[in-house]
Write an enzyme that holds these catalytic residues in place. Structure first.
Site, PDB file in Angstrom:
ATOM      1  CB  ALA A  11      53.591  62.037   9.106  1.00 24.04           C
ATOM      2  CB  ALA A  21      46.289  58.441   2.372  1.00 28.17           C
ATOM      3  CG  LEU A  58      48.968  55.200   6.119  1.00 25.34           C
ATOM      4  CD1 LEU A  58      47.685  54.065   5.791  1.00 25.34           C
ATOM      5  CD2 LEU A  58      49.596  55.161   4.816  1.00 25.34           C
ATOM      6  CG  HIS A  59      50.372  62.827   5.857  1.00 26.07           C
ATOM      7  ND1 HIS A  59      50.902  63.202   5.247  1.00 26.07           N
ATOM      8  CD2 HIS A  59      51.917  62.661   6.503  1.00 26.07           C
ATOM      9  CE1 HIS A  59      52.534  63.927   4.774  1.00 26.07           C
ATOM     10  NE2 HIS A  59      52.705  62.557   5.753  1.00 26.07           N
ATOM     11  CB  ALA A  60      47.385  63.617   2.194  1.00 20.49           C
TER      12      ALA A  60
END
Length: 89
Positions: free
Chosen positions: A12, A19, A14-16
């Protein structure tokens, strides 16, 4: 200044969550680390909002850079993180 280009390994990007894991690891480093997506300016790797704003996706390359004592070790640790599937942790 040591730097390394790494391919994002999380499906996915570097989503929440990935990250956040990356930023926490960057915050623990004894040196300031920057991260940049190709064609964009480097941002502070300790800033979650800045890292999320890069909108890095799976398979994208980012360049990690650091300066000072411990820079190589910091880049090694962070490069291993971003190249791994952080969603699997």
């Amino acid at each position: 200044m040591p730097q390394r280009t790494v391919v994002i390994g999380s499906p996915a990007g570097l989503h929440a969550r990935p990250a956040s894991v990356f930023v926490q690891a960057a915050t623990r480093q004894p040196v300031k680390v920057t991260v940049a997506r190709e064609g964009q300016s480097p941002v502070d790797a300790r800033s979650l909002l800045s890292v999320l704003a890069l909108a890095v996706k799976y398979g994208d390359s980012v360049t990690l850079a650091a300066e000072g004592d411990g820079a190589d070790a910091a880049i090694d640790e962070l490069a291993a993180l971003v190249s791994a599937d952080l969603d699997a942790r």
